[in-house]
Design a protein around this motif. Sequence first.
Motif: not given
Length: 405
Positions: A285-306
């Motif tokens: 786990f490397y925070g925002s540089a983590t592969n799985w966050i980069g693949i799907v995590g960003f989208t889930l976080i952004d849907v949450f923000a929406a």
Amino acid sequence: MLGSKLAPKSVSDDNLKSSSRYYIALDGLRAVAVLMVFCQHYGAAKAWIFGWGWTGVDVFFVLSGFLITGILYDSQNKQHRYRDFYARRTLRIFPLYYAVWLAILLLTPVAHWQWNWRWALWPAYVGNYARFLFLHVAGDSYQFDRILFGQTVEHWFGTPMHLWIGHFWSLCVEEQFYLIWPFIVYTVRKREALIKICIGVIITMPLFRWLLTVVLPLPLLRMELFYRSLPTRLDALLIGGLIALLLRGPEQKWLSTWRHRVLAGAGAAFVMAYLISVKLLKLPFYGSATNWIGIVGFTLIDVFAAALILECIHPGSWLGQALSFKPLRLLGIVSYGFYVYHDLLHDFFALFAMRFFPRMGYAGIVVTALMGTALISTLSYNLLEKPMLKLKARFTSQVHLTPRN
């Protein structure tokens, strides 16, 4: 119209067919987002929860996509739509940003900056790619995220001093988006077609980022390539754009009804992805540089923000009432300056705190940075930004329309 603080303010305009609304709760959301980023830069090393402060940028991206898409769609029949949009964006963004760069330029004879032509990428709004373009340059790969003072200044302060400009990357991403999205909205025009474009990008973006993890070297991914480049952050901006478009059609009732489920679903999905990836599969786990966050995590976080935005603008929402708290709103109003200055002057705040409040240690640095940034950003807003914002009235055909609830 509600009598609570959540009630949107109407803005009359003879040129508009419907009333315009300004939801004050969104100022509070901006404040929360910028405080999250502040905690990331000043507290990530001290507390695990602060290490998630980078998600505040995602909130800004989704909010920008929401507001900008609304402005563009509502103004697409205006005669001077391009002129008005870019004039208003310029008056909002450029004065502060280029005032900072002008100050840096004028202080060069005194500060003896150790820089070169590559730093010109930042004023050109492409500095978010600097760390990736010059990996072949000898030295620290992150050297283009900061400007080092010369030895004379270092001698004055007794320690190396920097201007930290790396956080300007998000401003670059948004500006690049502003150069592209207006032409798409004004050319396509039809709401249904724009919705399809947004959905198409949102669905395919995780696949695109996954493909990049296959073909790109790991060190490049560890440097937050996905996090900092426009092509890989388009889903954040277009998720905001999507809800702006849906609110302007019959889907508005559906969004109002399902907003809680979307909020809970996105949050639960992200927590599940984290537990499976980090706890079960033991992936690094490397925070925002983590592969799985980069693949799907960003989208889930952004849907949450929406979903947070939908909750904020809904009449009677408890979240909207909480974010309409006046101190939060005031911080939200000056959040642009707060974001620019908070890490730019990181070394100065730290040095000031350690010299004048040495017994407070880390807490002294945090308090000094928070209060100092709030003071500077307030002065900047009133003396520099606000006079420029008054000129936006000359381009009145571009007013953000928020649909009635």
